[in-house]
Design an enzyme around this catalytic site. Sequence first.
Site, PDB file in Angstrom:
ATOM      1  CB  CYS A 264      -5.407  26.282 -23.025  1.00 22.55           C
ATOM      2  SG  CYS A 264      -6.661  25.084 -22.486  1.00 22.55           S
ATOM      3  CG  HIS A 348      -1.883  23.682 -20.356  1.00 20.18           C
ATOM      4  ND1 HIS A 348      -2.046  24.910 -19.747  1.00 20.18           N
ATOM      5  CD2 HIS A 348      -3.120  23.250 -20.659  1.00 20.18           C
ATOM      6  CE1 HIS A 348      -3.340  25.193 -19.674  1.00 20.18           C
ATOM      7  NE2 HIS A 348      -4.008  24.199 -20.218  1.00 20.18           N
ATOM      8  CD  GLU A 350       1.246  25.768 -18.902  1.00 22.97           C
ATOM      9  OE1 GLU A 350       0.207  25.374 -18.342  1.00 22.97           O
ATOM     10  OE2 GLU A 350       1.332  25.925 -20.149  1.00 22.97           O
TER      11      GLU A 350
END
Length: 370
Positions: A264, A348, A350
């Site tokens: 990001c 993202h 994660e």
Amino acid sequence: MTLAKLALEDGTVYTGRAFGATGESFGEVVFNTSMTGYQEVLTDPSYRGQIVTMTYPLIGNYGTNSEDTESGRPHVEGFLVRELSRAPSNFRSSGNLNDYLAKHRVIGLEGIDTRALVRRLRVRGAMTGVLSTVDLDDASLVRKAKTSPGIVGRDLVREVVPERSSTWDEGFNSKFCSQPLPSRPLDRHVVALDFGMKWNIPRCLVQVGCKVTVMPGTATAAEVLSQKPDGIFLSNGPGDPAALDYASQTIRGLVGKKPIFGICLGHQLLGLALGAETFKLKFGHRGANQPVLNQLTSKVEITTQNHGFAVRVDNLPRELEPTHINLNDGTLEGMRHRTLPIFSVQYHPEASAGPHDSSYLFEEFRKLLD
């Protein structure tokens, strides 16, 4: 019932019911298309400086808990929903959303036409807005919205970075975690530069076998290298990457020294450090259902995203190769260095909350550390 109003810089005013805290705040008004994960959204430091609209019509129905947070507190400047659920029903819930926002002094607004608001933001672009329960005069609020600071050029990272370095040793401890990454022995050391990092990122790094030292995003290259890491991670964070000259300078000092993985804002800062350009998107990408094409495998990944800026793909430096492209608008979602062990993604992997299609990227980073 307490009234609250949202005024946009274009003169539009929305009137609804207040929840959470009372007072007044300003920020860039944006929208998130996730159906769940509102607590993760609220506590993501990348939302610093923004008033967030949820497009899903009912928010708060599963309450709040201590496990589903991505930082120590909410960072949004305000929270807009069509309908707030005041009676959550979930065995994990330890409180309702109204009380949670009140505790953390975040103003909420419900009962407005969020579809109309999102359409306006899509057509005209993200705008500065003022959210208030104390000033209900339309003309006054619009004046405030027009004169409040925007996102471009502001250094919001300094508002969310940790004050000092720390170690992170927590992997996937929750029995409700559905993250598919298998656990590995901690035999590598990674320095994570924290520009406003979500907590699930170091969890993923630990899960794939990395001891994690978290350092403030204001650290210098010399300070990072003094930790003798096997690799370096560049985190997500809020605001305009072009305003963070100190971060780009640090990253330039790290290029070629150790393997680097950015996510990001970390992806954007890596691009700037290597000579790329960034620009502001019209209304950004925020949600857990964003399609991305992996150009290396020709597979589509459904991803979690939260960003308002992007790296220009049409004039990347020759040493950078595009690896992922957004299928909605063709913007750059990932890149890698052609000769050095360096790569990054705009989205993202994660997740938290969101799909886990891209969790393999943490394992790819781990391989670079061998």
